[in-house]
Motif scaffolding. Structure first.
Motif, mmCIF file in Angstrom:
data_model
loop_
_atom_site.group_PDB
_atom_site.id
_atom_site.type_symbol
_atom_site.label_atom_id
_atom_site.label_comp_id
_atom_site.label_asym_id
_atom_site.label_seq_id
_atom_site.Cartn_x
_atom_site.Cartn_y
_atom_site.Cartn_z
ATOM 1 N N PHE A 150 -2.413 9.555 -5.387
ATOM 2 C CA PHE A 150 -1.463 9.183 -4.337
ATOM 3 C C PHE A 150 -2.148 8.348 -3.259
ATOM 4 C CE2 PHE A 150 0.625 12.765 -6.334
ATOM 5 C CZ PHE A 150 1.969 12.413 -6.301
ATOM 6 N N ILE A 151 -3.351 8.735 -2.881
ATOM 7 C CA ILE A 151 -4.088 7.999 -1.859
ATOM 8 C C ILE A 151 -4.405 6.585 -2.351
ATOM 9 C CG2 ILE A 151 -6.238 7.914 -0.548
ATOM 10 C CD1 ILE A 151 -6.215 10.975 -0.536
ATOM 11 N N VAL A 175 2.099 7.874 2.459
ATOM 12 C CA VAL A 175 2.517 7.008 3.568
ATOM 13 C C VAL A 175 1.358 6.794 4.538
ATOM 14 C CG1 VAL A 175 4.028 6.839 5.571
ATOM 15 C CG2 VAL A 175 4.945 7.650 3.393
ATOM 16 N N HIS A 176 0.576 7.849 4.787
ATOM 17 C CA HIS A 176 -0.581 7.731 5.679
ATOM 18 C C HIS A 176 -1.613 6.767 5.094
ATOM 19 C CE1 HIS A 176 -4.583 8.999 7.228
ATOM 20 N NE2 HIS A 176 -3.929 8.958 8.373
ATOM 21 N N ALA A 177 -1.904 6.922 3.807
ATOM 22 C CA ALA A 177 -2.874 6.033 3.152
ATOM 23 C C ALA A 177 -2.381 4.588 3.172
ATOM 24 C CB ALA A 177 -3.105 6.487 1.713
ATOM 25 N N PHE A 178 -1.078 4.426 2.971
ATOM 26 C CA PHE A 178 -0.483 3.085 3.025
ATOM 27 C C PHE A 178 -0.672 2.467 4.403
ATOM 28 C CE2 PHE A 178 2.953 0.291 4.204
ATOM 29 C CZ PHE A 178 3.115 -0.536 3.115
ATOM 30 N N SER A 179 -0.385 3.244 5.450
ATOM 31 C CA SER A 179 -0.467 2.740 6.820
ATOM 32 C C SER A 179 -1.893 2.337 7.177
ATOM 33 C CB SER A 179 0.042 3.801 7.806
ATOM 34 O OG SER A 179 1.366 4.179 7.511
ATOM 35 N N VAL A 180 -2.852 3.194 6.817
ATOM 36 C CA VAL A 180 -4.260 2.911 7.118
ATOM 37 C C VAL A 180 -4.707 1.638 6.411
ATOM 38 C CG1 VAL A 180 -6.635 3.721 6.814
ATOM 39 C CG2 VAL A 180 -4.863 5.310 7.589
ATOM 40 N N ALA A 181 -4.361 1.535 5.124
ATOM 41 C CA ALA A 181 -4.764 0.349 4.347
ATOM 42 C C ALA A 181 -4.094 -0.908 4.896
ATOM 43 C CB ALA A 181 -4.401 0.539 2.875
ATOM 44 N N TYR A 182 -2.837 -0.786 5.284
ATOM 45 C CA TYR A 182 -2.112 -1.946 5.826
ATOM 46 C C TYR A 182 -2.780 -2.451 7.098
ATOM 47 C CZ TYR A 182 1.839 -4.863 7.262
ATOM 48 O OH TYR A 182 2.624 -5.927 7.628
ATOM 49 N N VAL A 183 -3.059 -1.527 8.021
ATOM 50 C CA VAL A 183 -3.666 -1.925 9.299
ATOM 51 C C VAL A 183 -5.049 -2.516 9.079
ATOM 52 C CG1 VAL A 183 -4.562 -1.047 11.492
ATOM 53 C CG2 VAL A 183 -2.349 -0.246 10.639
ATOM 54 N N GLU A 184 -5.859 -1.876 8.225
ATOM 55 C CA GLU A 184 -7.214 -2.372 7.967
ATOM 56 C C GLU A 184 -7.192 -3.769 7.354
ATOM 57 O OE1 GLU A 184 -9.049 0.567 5.534
ATOM 58 O OE2 GLU A 184 -9.581 1.880 7.229
ATOM 59 N N ASP A 232 6.875 -2.131 9.559
ATOM 60 C CA ASP A 232 7.998 -1.248 9.870
ATOM 61 C C ASP A 232 8.986 -1.166 8.706
ATOM 62 O OD1 ASP A 232 8.671 -3.911 10.245
ATOM 63 O OD2 ASP A 232 10.152 -3.484 11.803
ATOM 64 N N MET A 233 9.228 -2.304 8.047
ATOM 65 C CA MET A 233 10.131 -2.300 6.901
ATOM 66 C C MET A 233 9.524 -1.570 5.715
ATOM 67 S SD MET A 233 11.870 -6.095 6.959
ATOM 68 C CE MET A 233 12.888 -5.651 5.546
ATOM 69 N N ALA A 234 8.212 -1.726 5.544
ATOM 70 C CA ALA A 234 7.534 -1.053 4.435
ATOM 71 C C ALA A 234 7.598 0.460 4.606
ATOM 72 C CB ALA A 234 6.080 -1.514 4.353
ATOM 73 N N LEU A 235 7.333 0.931 5.815
ATOM 74 C CA LEU A 235 7.378 2.372 6.074
ATOM 75 C C LEU A 235 8.803 2.900 5.957
ATOM 76 C CD1 LEU A 235 4.912 2.662 9.088
ATOM 77 C CD2 LEU A 235 4.504 3.274 6.710
ATOM 78 N N SER A 243 -0.823 -0.268 -2.312
ATOM 79 C CA SER A 243 0.464 -0.776 -1.834
ATOM 80 C C SER A 243 0.321 -1.400 -0.452
ATOM 81 C CB SER A 243 1.491 0.357 -1.791
ATOM 82 O OG SER A 243 1.702 0.887 -3.087
ATOM 83 N N GLY A 244 -0.515 -0.784 0.401
ATOM 84 C CA GLY A 244 -0.753 -1.346 1.726
ATOM 85 C C GLY A 244 -1.399 -2.706 1.651
ATOM 86 N N GLU A 245 -2.353 -2.864 0.747
ATOM 87 C CA GLU A 245 -3.028 -4.158 0.566
ATOM 88 C C GLU A 245 -2.045 -5.213 0.058
ATOM 89 O OE1 GLU A 245 -6.168 -3.219 -2.099
ATOM 90 O OE2 GLU A 245 -7.304 -2.048 -0.635
ATOM 91 N N LEU A 246 -1.176 -4.813 -0.872
ATOM 92 C CA LEU A 246 -0.189 -5.759 -1.407
ATOM 93 C C LEU A 246 0.820 -6.160 -0.335
ATOM 94 C CD1 LEU A 246 0.529 -4.215 -4.941
ATOM 95 C CD2 LEU A 246 -0.637 -6.369 -4.450
ATOM 96 N N ALA A 247 1.203 -5.209 0.512
ATOM 97 C CA ALA A 247 2.164 -5.505 1.574
ATOM 98 C C ALA A 247 1.607 -6.558 2.530
ATOM 99 C CB ALA A 247 2.515 -4.228 2.335
ATOM 100 N N VAL A 248 0.310 -6.457 2.842
ATOM 101 C CA VAL A 248 -0.322 -7.460 3.703
ATOM 102 C C VAL A 248 -0.395 -8.798 2.977
ATOM 103 C CG1 VAL A 248 -2.466 -8.118 4.868
ATOM 104 C CG2 VAL A 248 -1.642 -5.762 5.006
ATOM 105 N N GLN A 249 -0.753 -8.745 1.697
ATOM 106 C CA GLN A 249 -0.893 -9.969 0.905
ATOM 107 C C GLN A 249 0.425 -10.742 0.853
ATOM 108 O OE1 GLN A 249 -2.483 -9.322 -3.048
ATOM 109 N NE2 GLN A 249 -1.639 -11.244 -3.808
#
Length: 276
Positions: free
Chosen positions: A67-68, A132-141, A86-89, A74-80
């Motif tokens: 899951f992590i 969701v937490h892992a997604f958020s952290v990866a997205y911000v980073e 906000d929409m992703a979450l 997914s967070g990396e892909l969302a940035v890409q």
């Protein structure tokens, strides 16, 4: 209960792609925009649903890393793909809605016990929150990394050392020169003058709006550093209003070569471009 959890998990695995497609139906019901479902998105969703199914009968320490990892990817892909955070979450809630609608239907059809339902909830909800937490952290980073690269590119363009002849170059400065930028100017000009073997560098101030004591101090540091490398520095583009400010502040440019007009100075050196 264990047998029922395993049975429920297997049903989720069997229908993972149906559940993945169901997300778009639910989004439409909630009035959310629905994009074309690509094979990549379908597989990504299906993978997450399959992890939920496996989590109902496998050990937590075995499934949690999946899951992590899914959240990070997914967070990396969302940035890409420049998908807003906000929409992703917001879209993650549809996984919860679709999954629990499916479980409710299976409970009704298969008569699963209350204990099974409660156990499933205690497994699924925390894992989704962890995702969701892992997604958020990866997205911000990753977003910060992309912004950092863009900032570096902009900063590099803000200090362009342009070669005019084999030994003469110009550094046109535009905008405010703060402490951070003066450090960048020093590092870049020293590096470029060394690489290009520049002997005479013109620092053109035509695009600098204000010269105060801090800007002057920063310029002196740059000039003195270049002198240590044997580079002659000439300041050009000193507009009348800048000159008045310098005088009123008592700033002295004694010992520094100054030229009022860059073109005239280059023309005097025989290297100005002739008019067409």
């Amino acid at each position: 209960m264990e047998r029922q959890l395993h049975e429920l998990g297997q049903k989720i695995l069997t229908h993972k792609y149906d559940l993945a497609r169901k997300i778009d139906e639910v989004k439409a019901e909630y009035g959310e925009p629905v994009s074309e479902l690509t094979d990549q998105v379908l597989k990504l969703r299906g993978d997450l649903f399959s992890y939920f199914g496996e989590a109902l009968y496998q050990k937590m320490e075995d499934v949690e890393p999946r899951f992590i990892a899914w959240g990070k990817m997914s967070g990396e892909l969302a940035v890409q793909y420049e998908f807003p955070l906000d929409m992703a979450l917001k879209s993650t809630r549809f996984f919860r809605i679709v999954l629990w609608d499916f479980i409710r239907n299976e409970i009704h059809n298969e008569s699963f016990s209350v204990e099974t339902v409660l156990k499933a909830a205690s497994v699924i909800d925390p894992l989704l929150d962890e995702t969701v937490h892992a997604f958020s952290v990866a997205y911000v980073e990753n977003n910060n990394r992309v912004l950092g690269l863009a900032r570096e590119a902009i900063e590099e363009l803000s200090v362009p050392v342009v070669r005019l002849t084999r030994t003469v170059a110009v550094l046109p400065l535009v905008g405010t020169i703060d402490t951070h930028r003066s450090k960048l100017i020093m590092e870049t000009s020293l590096q470029k003058c060394t690489e290009l073997q520049v002997e005479h560098l013109f620092i053109d101030l035509s695009g600098v709006p204000v010269i105060d004591t801090m800007v002057a101090h920063n310029l002196f540091k740059v000039i003195n550093s270049l002198k240590l490398l044997g580079v002659k520095v000439t300041l050009s583009g000193m507009r009348p209003e800048l000159a008045q400010t310098v005088v009123s502040l008592g700033i002295s440019f004694e010992g520094i070569s100054i030229s009022g007009n860059l073109y005239q100075e280059l023309e005097a050196m025989g290297i100005a471009q002739q008019p067409i």
